[in-house]
Design an enzyme around this catalytic site. Sequence first.
Site: not given
Length: 363
Positions: A141, A186, A219, A243, A247
């Site tokens: 970001y 990852k 994942d 992020d 959620d």
Amino acid sequence: MHADIVVLPGDGIGPEVTAAAVDVLRAVAARHGHAFRFHTHAIGGAAIDATGEPLPAATLEAARRADAILLGAVGGPKWSDPNARVRPEQGLLAIRKALGLYANLRPVKPHPATLGASPVKPHLLQGVDLVVVRELTGGIYFGDKAREADAASDLCRYSVAEVERVVRVAAGLARARRGRLTSVDKANVLETSRLWRDVATRVVRDEFPDVELEHQLVDSMAMHLIARPRAYDVIVTENMFGDILTDEASMLAGSLGLLPSASLGDGKAGLYEPIHGSAPDIAGRGIANPYAAILSAAMLLRHSLGLHAEAQAVEHAVSQALDDGRLTADIATAGKPTVATRAATDAVIDALQLPSQVMELRD
Ligand code: NAD
């Protein structure tokens, strides 16, 4: 204890839910012999209206001096023109950045009275009690961005120091809870993730040998979070993965109106806010769910003021209010009676216990 708490109500239901949280903090102060001073300042759309800026200098100065900051929510249709020079959410990003708040904590602990509000099956939710710690000021970001005629790129970069500090926050939290930390990356594909995994392994091995660390690929974490959420204690991850996973985790609790958050840095003042937005559709009607803001105030007591028994007392009082059926419209199942913001807040204040009584109840 004396504490200066800066209150940033913001927009929409922000003023309604922060007023509820301040009432609860006043009740805590009265019952436990503390002196909290509250200083209210503008942020977001309300600040744009008053000063032209979403984060006025006076607000930032007060926040820098504070022991803790309690925020409502920012934004609304009045300020949503995408071409506007200033937008409410810039105030939020600016204050997090200015105060160096790099660790975002989001606890998720579904209450039995609201299990039906989640799309996840109730039997999977029983006993869930986890915290996601998201790195908030680094990663993709904030990396260099480039746009060409037929391509674009975003740079993802992490320094060792950036990973170390957020892993320390998460491991410290795990140590104070059930001692289990899951680091999400990852590492089979990304170099930043391989660095993240190396640093997390070293920090926990050298500084938190009593904390059990496991690594999980993002994942498969996305699946496990829904399939077996009870298995997790503290989850730490980088900005973008966090992020998305926060959620996803919020759906375990069913309603946005129940979820608090804390953003912490190296300075003493953390920023505490419900995860929901300004809910313009219900603003000004006195029906907003205040529990997420009240639980954010509990996090403020614990993380910025070190008042652990008081924080636990507030959490217990919210739980008691929910047990007693004091459900606002967003969390009540069809046909059940609902309460307004004031009645829900009063139920929490009535249920506040002295710390010794809370300990007895828990034993
Ligand atoms: P929202 O969270 O404001 O509302 C989503 C839905 O949940 C609405 O139906 C709302 O009524 C309901 N809801 C949210 N909080 C509630 C509460 N405490 N009690 C009862 N019901 C509640 O999200 P949105 O509608 O996407 O966004 C509205 C505005 O809020 C936008 O301007 C957005 O940019 C802003 N926003 C701000 C923040 C923040 O300040 N941190 C976060 C998200 C959205």
